[in-house]
Enzyme design. Structure first.
Site, PDB file in Angstrom:
ATOM      1  N   HIS A   1       0.812  -1.234   0.000  1.00 51.84           N
ATOM      2  CA  HIS A   1       0.000   0.000   0.000  1.00 51.84           C
ATOM      3  C   HIS A   1       0.840   1.276   0.000  1.00 51.84           C
ATOM      4  CE1 HIS A   1       0.093  -0.441   4.660  1.00 51.84           C
ATOM      5  NE2 HIS A   1       1.061   0.362   4.277  1.00 51.84           N
TER       6      HIS A   1
ATOM      7  N   HIS B   1      10.141  -3.783   3.614  1.00 55.63           N
ATOM      8  CA  HIS B   1      10.437  -2.366   3.787  1.00 55.63           C
ATOM      9  C   HIS B   1      10.907  -2.011   5.165  1.00 55.63           C
ATOM     10  CE1 HIS B   1       6.024  -2.183   4.409  1.00 55.63           C
ATOM     11  NE2 HIS B   1       5.961  -0.895   4.507  1.00 55.63           N
TER      12      HIS B   1
ATOM     13  N   GLU C   1       4.053  -5.519   8.553  1.00 57.30           N
ATOM     14  CA  GLU C   1       2.699  -5.339   7.999  1.00 57.30           C
ATOM     15  C   GLU C   1       2.175  -6.633   7.359  1.00 57.30           C
ATOM     16  OE1 GLU C   1       2.689  -0.556   6.881  1.00 57.30           O
ATOM     17  OE2 GLU C   1       3.046  -1.988   5.279  1.00 57.30           O
TER      18      GLU C   1
HETATM   19  C1  DHB Z   1       6.025   3.980   2.985  1.00 58.58           C
HETATM   20  C2  DHB Z   1       5.019   4.036   3.942  1.00 58.58           C
HETATM   21  C3  DHB Z   1       4.243   2.924   4.209  1.00 58.58           C
HETATM   22  O1  DHB Z   1       3.214   2.950   5.062  1.00 58.58           O
HETATM   23  C4  DHB Z   1       4.479   1.761   3.574  1.00 58.58           C
HETATM   24  O2  DHB Z   1       3.743   0.692   3.921  1.00 58.58           O
HETATM   25  C5  DHB Z   1       5.464   1.679   2.594  1.00 58.58           C
HETATM   26  C6  DHB Z   1       6.230   2.795   2.320  1.00 58.58           C
HETATM   27  C7  DHB Z   1       6.837   5.172   2.671  1.00 58.58           C
HETATM   28  O3  DHB Z   1       6.719   6.185   3.367  1.00 58.58           O
HETATM   29  O4  DHB Z   1       7.602   5.126   1.698  1.00 58.58           O
HETATM   30 FE    FE Z   2       2.478   1.075   5.603  1.00 54.75          FE
END
Ligand code: DHB
Ligand code: FE
Length: 285
Positions: free
Chosen positions: A12, A193, A240
Protein backbone atom coordinates in the site's frame (compact mmCIF):
# COMPACT_ATOMS: atom_id res chain seq x y z
CA UNK A 1 -25.72 -17.16 2.93
CA UNK A 2 -22.78 -14.84 2.24
CA UNK A 3 -19.59 -16.38 0.90
CA UNK A 4 -15.94 -15.43 0.35
CA UNK A 5 -15.16 -15.66 -3.36
CA UNK A 6 -11.54 -14.54 -3.38
CA UNK A 7 -8.71 -12.96 -1.44
CA UNK A 8 -6.46 -10.18 -2.66
CA UNK A 9 -3.05 -9.21 -1.28
CA UNK A 10 -1.19 -6.02 -2.07
CA UNK A 11 1.29 -3.52 -0.71
CA UNK A 12 0.00 0.00 0.00
CA UNK A 13 3.01 2.31 -0.49
CA UNK A 14 1.75 5.93 -0.15
CA UNK A 15 3.97 7.12 -3.02
CA UNK A 16 1.77 4.97 -5.30
CA UNK A 17 -1.20 7.09 -4.25
CA UNK A 18 0.76 10.27 -4.91
CA UNK A 19 1.78 8.97 -8.37
CA UNK A 20 -1.90 8.38 -9.18
CA UNK A 21 -3.08 11.71 -7.78
CA UNK A 22 -0.36 13.65 -9.63
CA UNK A 23 -0.88 11.87 -12.97
CA UNK A 24 2.53 10.15 -12.99
CA UNK A 25 1.50 6.54 -13.62
CA UNK A 26 2.90 6.48 -17.19
CA UNK A 27 6.32 7.82 -16.16
CA UNK A 28 9.17 5.31 -16.65
CA UNK A 29 9.68 4.87 -12.89
CA UNK A 30 6.03 4.01 -12.24
CA UNK A 31 4.87 2.39 -15.48
CA UNK A 32 6.15 -1.16 -14.69
CA UNK A 33 4.44 -1.05 -11.29
CA UNK A 34 1.05 -0.01 -12.66
CA UNK A 35 1.34 -2.46 -15.54
CA UNK A 36 1.44 -5.25 -12.96
CA UNK A 37 -2.03 -4.21 -11.79
CA UNK A 38 -3.63 -3.99 -15.25
CA UNK A 39 -4.74 -7.62 -15.00
CA UNK A 40 -6.05 -6.96 -11.50
CA UNK A 41 -8.21 -4.01 -12.52
CA UNK A 42 -9.78 -6.07 -15.30
CA UNK A 43 -10.23 -9.03 -12.93
CA UNK A 44 -11.85 -6.72 -10.40
CA UNK A 45 -14.35 -5.51 -13.01
CA UNK A 46 -15.27 -9.12 -13.78
CA UNK A 47 -15.35 -10.16 -10.12
CA UNK A 48 -16.79 -7.11 -8.39
CA UNK A 49 -17.99 -8.32 -4.99
CA UNK A 50 -20.80 -6.87 -2.92
CA UNK A 51 -18.43 -6.16 -0.04
CA UNK A 52 -14.67 -6.04 0.53
CA UNK A 53 -13.48 -6.91 4.03
CA UNK A 54 -10.32 -4.85 3.81
CA UNK A 55 -7.60 -5.68 6.32
CA UNK A 56 -5.12 -2.81 6.55
CA UNK A 57 -3.18 -0.77 9.02
CA UNK A 58 -3.67 2.77 10.11
CA UNK A 59 -0.48 4.87 10.17
CA UNK A 60 -1.14 7.12 13.19
CA UNK A 61 -4.01 8.75 11.28
CA UNK A 62 -7.24 7.54 12.90
CA UNK A 63 -5.39 6.18 15.93
CA UNK A 64 -2.29 7.44 17.71
CA UNK A 65 -0.24 6.52 20.75
CA UNK A 66 -3.26 7.77 22.74
CA UNK A 67 -5.19 4.62 21.86
CA UNK A 68 -3.94 1.48 20.12
CA UNK A 69 -6.55 -1.14 19.24
CA UNK A 70 -5.01 -4.41 18.11
CA UNK A 71 -7.98 -5.18 15.84
CA UNK A 72 -10.58 -2.53 14.94
CA UNK A 73 -13.64 -3.13 12.77
CA UNK A 74 -15.29 -0.21 11.00
CA UNK A 75 -19.05 -0.46 11.49
CA UNK A 76 -19.95 2.98 10.12
CA UNK A 77 -22.06 3.69 7.02
CA UNK A 78 -19.17 5.61 5.47
CA UNK A 79 -15.52 6.50 6.04
CA UNK A 80 -13.75 9.66 4.93
CA UNK A 81 -10.29 9.60 3.30
CA UNK A 82 -7.91 11.09 5.83
CA UNK A 83 -5.71 14.13 5.68
CA UNK A 84 -2.24 12.63 6.11
CA UNK A 85 -0.47 15.96 6.04
CA UNK A 86 -0.94 17.06 2.42
CA UNK A 87 -4.73 17.32 2.49
CA UNK A 88 -7.09 14.38 1.95
CA UNK A 89 -6.42 12.31 -1.19
CA UNK A 90 -8.94 13.08 -3.97
CA UNK A 91 -10.54 9.65 -3.79
CA UNK A 92 -14.19 8.72 -3.21
CA UNK A 93 -15.80 8.37 0.18
CA UNK A 94 -15.68 4.74 1.33
CA UNK A 95 -19.16 3.28 1.78
CA UNK A 96 -19.34 0.71 4.57
CA UNK A 97 -21.67 -2.19 5.30
CA UNK A 98 -22.82 -1.67 8.90
CA UNK A 99 -25.06 -4.77 8.96
CA UNK A 100 -22.40 -7.24 7.84
CA UNK A 101 -19.73 -5.49 9.92
CA UNK A 102 -21.91 -5.75 13.03
CA UNK A 103 -22.62 -9.39 12.32
CA UNK A 104 -18.90 -10.13 11.92
CA UNK A 105 -18.14 -8.27 15.16
CA UNK A 106 -20.81 -10.28 16.97
CA UNK A 107 -19.56 -13.61 15.62
CA UNK A 108 -15.83 -13.00 15.94
CA UNK A 109 -16.05 -11.53 19.44
CA UNK A 110 -18.11 -14.55 20.54
CA UNK A 111 -15.26 -16.63 19.08
CA UNK A 112 -12.90 -14.97 21.57
CA UNK A 113 -11.24 -12.31 19.37
CA UNK A 114 -11.28 -8.91 21.03
CA UNK A 115 -12.26 -6.39 18.36
CA UNK A 116 -12.61 -2.68 18.91
CA UNK A 117 -15.84 -1.48 17.33
CA UNK A 118 -15.31 1.81 15.52
CA UNK A 119 -18.33 3.84 14.49
CA UNK A 120 -16.38 6.82 13.18
CA UNK A 121 -12.99 6.59 11.48
CA UNK A 122 -11.01 8.28 8.72
CA UNK A 123 -9.04 5.95 6.45
CA UNK A 124 -5.47 6.56 5.25
CA UNK A 125 -3.27 5.29 2.39
CA UNK A 126 -3.27 1.83 3.97
CA UNK A 127 -6.85 1.47 2.72
CA UNK A 128 -7.14 3.89 -0.20
CA UNK A 129 -4.01 2.84 -2.15
CA UNK A 130 -5.07 -0.83 -2.43
CA UNK A 131 -8.51 0.34 -3.61
CA UNK A 132 -6.87 2.45 -6.34
CA UNK A 133 -4.56 -0.37 -7.40
CA UNK A 134 -7.48 -2.78 -7.81
CA UNK A 135 -10.23 -0.40 -8.96
CA UNK A 136 -8.39 2.46 -10.67
CA UNK A 137 -9.79 5.95 -10.11
CA UNK A 138 -13.59 5.65 -10.40
CA UNK A 139 -15.99 8.40 -9.33
CA UNK A 140 -17.30 5.99 -6.67
CA UNK A 141 -15.79 2.76 -5.35
CA UNK A 142 -17.58 -0.20 -6.97
CA UNK A 143 -18.75 -1.87 -3.75
CA UNK A 144 -19.06 -1.53 -0.01
CA UNK A 145 -15.90 -1.79 2.11
CA UNK A 146 -15.57 -2.89 5.73
CA UNK A 147 -12.31 -1.41 7.03
CA UNK A 148 -10.51 -3.72 9.44
CA UNK A 149 -7.51 -2.04 11.03
CA UNK A 150 -4.70 -4.05 12.62
CA UNK A 151 -2.02 -2.59 14.86
CA UNK A 152 1.30 -3.37 13.17
CA UNK A 153 2.91 -0.08 14.16
CA UNK A 154 3.37 -0.14 17.94
CA UNK A 155 4.56 -3.34 19.65
CA UNK A 156 3.15 -5.66 20.85
CA UNK A 157 1.57 -6.47 17.48
CA UNK A 158 -0.48 -9.65 16.94
CA UNK A 159 1.28 -12.86 15.92
CA UNK A 160 0.94 -14.42 12.51
CA UNK A 161 -0.86 -17.36 14.12
CA UNK A 162 -3.43 -15.12 15.77
CA UNK A 163 -4.03 -13.29 12.49
CA UNK A 164 -4.44 -16.59 10.62
CA UNK A 165 -6.94 -17.88 13.20
CA UNK A 166 -8.80 -14.58 13.11
CA UNK A 167 -9.18 -15.03 9.35
CA UNK A 168 -10.82 -18.39 9.99
CA UNK A 169 -13.22 -16.74 12.43
CA UNK A 170 -14.03 -14.04 9.86
CA UNK A 171 -14.83 -16.74 7.31
CA UNK A 172 -17.18 -18.44 9.77
CA UNK A 173 -18.84 -15.09 10.45
CA UNK A 174 -19.33 -14.27 6.76
CA UNK A 175 -20.70 -17.73 6.03
CA UNK A 176 -23.28 -17.35 8.77
CA UNK A 177 -24.61 -14.03 7.43
CA UNK A 178 -28.09 -14.58 6.11
CA UNK A 179 -27.95 -12.79 2.74
CA UNK A 180 -26.41 -13.94 -0.54
CA UNK A 181 -23.50 -11.49 -0.51
CA UNK A 182 -20.29 -12.08 -2.43
CA UNK A 183 -17.45 -10.98 -0.16
CA UNK A 184 -13.75 -10.55 -0.87
CA UNK A 185 -11.15 -10.37 1.84
CA UNK A 186 -8.03 -8.31 1.24
CA UNK A 187 -4.74 -8.39 3.14
CA UNK A 188 -2.60 -5.31 2.56
CA UNK A 189 0.74 -3.72 3.49
CA UNK A 190 4.26 -5.21 3.23
CA UNK A 191 6.48 -6.51 1.57
CA UNK A 192 10.18 -5.74 2.21
CA UNK A 193 10.44 -2.37 3.79
CA UNK A 194 12.42 -0.53 6.36
CA UNK A 195 11.68 3.18 6.48
CA UNK A 196 14.19 4.38 9.07
CA UNK A 197 17.61 3.87 10.62
CA UNK A 198 20.83 2.54 9.10
CA UNK A 199 18.99 -0.24 7.24
CA UNK A 200 16.49 2.14 5.55
CA UNK A 201 15.66 0.90 2.05
CA UNK A 202 16.42 -2.74 2.84
CA UNK A 203 14.99 -5.07 0.20
CA UNK A 204 15.10 -8.88 0.33
CA UNK A 205 13.60 -10.16 -2.92
CA UNK A 206 14.29 -13.82 -2.20
CA UNK A 207 12.56 -13.61 1.17
CA UNK A 208 9.56 -11.79 -0.34
CA UNK A 209 9.16 -14.36 -3.11
CA UNK A 210 9.41 -17.17 -0.58
CA UNK A 211 6.71 -15.47 1.49
CA UNK A 212 4.43 -15.41 -1.57
CA UNK A 213 5.21 -19.09 -2.29
CA UNK A 214 4.38 -20.09 1.25
CA UNK A 215 1.30 -17.89 1.46
CA UNK A 216 -0.07 -19.86 -1.50
CA UNK A 217 1.09 -23.36 -0.61
CA UNK A 218 1.92 -23.47 3.11
CA UNK A 219 -0.08 -20.78 4.93
CA UNK A 220 -0.34 -22.81 8.12
CA UNK A 221 3.45 -23.18 8.29
CA UNK A 222 3.89 -19.50 7.44
CA UNK A 223 1.61 -18.56 10.33
CA UNK A 224 4.19 -20.03 12.72
CA UNK A 225 6.88 -17.56 11.63
CA UNK A 226 7.85 -15.28 14.54
CA UNK A 227 7.95 -11.49 14.22
CA UNK A 228 11.72 -11.39 14.48
CA UNK A 229 12.08 -13.28 11.20
CA UNK A 230 10.02 -10.71 9.28
CA UNK A 231 11.87 -7.79 10.81
CA UNK A 232 15.38 -9.21 10.56
CA UNK A 233 15.01 -10.50 7.02
CA UNK A 234 12.88 -7.88 5.29
CA UNK A 235 12.81 -4.76 7.48
CA UNK A 236 10.93 -3.29 10.40
CA UNK A 237 7.80 -2.31 8.46
CA UNK A 238 7.69 -5.69 6.73
CA UNK A 239 5.75 -6.78 9.82
CA UNK A 240 2.70 -5.34 8.00
CA UNK A 241 2.67 -8.73 6.22
CA UNK A 242 1.07 -10.48 9.20
CA UNK A 243 -2.15 -8.87 7.94
CA UNK A 244 -2.01 -11.03 4.81
CA UNK A 245 -2.47 -14.06 7.05
CA UNK A 246 -5.92 -12.80 8.10
CA UNK A 247 -7.07 -12.88 4.49
CA UNK A 248 -5.38 -16.23 3.87
CA UNK A 249 -7.02 -17.77 6.96
CA UNK A 250 -10.42 -16.98 5.46
CA UNK A 251 -9.84 -19.10 2.34
CA UNK A 252 -11.59 -22.42 1.75
CA UNK A 253 -8.59 -24.78 1.81
CA UNK A 254 -7.57 -23.98 5.37
CA UNK A 255 -11.17 -24.52 6.46
CA UNK A 256 -11.70 -27.98 4.99
CA UNK A 257 -12.27 -26.98 1.33
CA UNK A 258 -10.34 -27.12 -1.93
CA UNK A 259 -7.10 -25.29 -2.71
CA UNK A 260 -7.50 -21.81 -4.19
CA UNK A 261 -6.38 -21.02 -7.72
CA UNK A 262 -3.79 -18.32 -8.26
CA UNK A 263 -5.42 -15.80 -10.60
CA UNK A 264 -2.48 -13.38 -10.55
CA UNK A 265 0.94 -12.91 -8.97
CA UNK A 266 3.14 -9.84 -9.30
CA UNK A 267 6.26 -8.51 -7.62
CA UNK A 268 8.11 -5.29 -8.28
CA UNK A 269 10.97 -3.27 -6.82
CA UNK A 270 11.21 -0.36 -6.22
CA UNK A 271 8.25 1.74 -5.19
CA UNK A 272 9.56 4.52 -3.01
CA UNK A 273 11.95 2.70 -0.66
CA UNK A 274 10.08 -0.56 -0.67
CA UNK A 275 9.03 -3.68 -2.55
CA UNK A 276 5.52 -4.26 -3.87
CA UNK A 277 3.95 -7.71 -3.79
CA UNK A 278 0.53 -8.73 -5.07
CA UNK A 279 -1.54 -11.91 -5.27
CA UNK A 280 -5.11 -12.78 -6.19
CA UNK A 281 -6.39 -16.14 -4.93
CA UNK A 282 -9.79 -17.44 -5.97
CA UNK A 283 -11.82 -19.98 -4.06
CA UNK A 284 -13.01 -22.74 -6.36
CA UNK A 285 -16.76 -23.02 -6.20
C1 DHB B 1 6.02 3.98 2.99
C2 DHB B 1 5.02 4.04 3.94
C3 DHB B 1 4.24 2.92 4.21
O1 DHB B 1 3.21 2.95 5.06
C4 DHB B 1 4.48 1.76 3.57
O2 DHB B 1 3.74 0.69 3.92
C5 DHB B 1 5.46 1.68 2.59
C6 DHB B 1 6.23 2.79 2.32
C7 DHB B 1 6.84 5.17 2.67
O3 DHB B 1 6.72 6.18 3.37
O4 DHB B 1 7.60 5.13 1.70
FE1 FE C 1 2.48 1.08 5.60
Amino acid sequence: MARIGASVYTSHVPAIGAAIDLGKTAEPYWQPLFEGFEFSKQWMKEHTPDVIFLVYNDHATAFSLDMIPTFAIGTAASFTPADEGWGPRPVPQVVGHPELASHIAQSVIQDDFDLTIVNKMDVDHGLTVPLNLMCGTPAAWPCAVIPFAVNVVQYPVPSGRRCFNLGKAVRKAVESYDAPLNVQIWGTGGMSHQLQGPRAGLINKEWDQRFLDRLIADPDGLAAMPHIDYVREAGSECIELVMWLIARGAMADVNGGPKPSVAHRFYHVPASNTAVGHLILENRQ
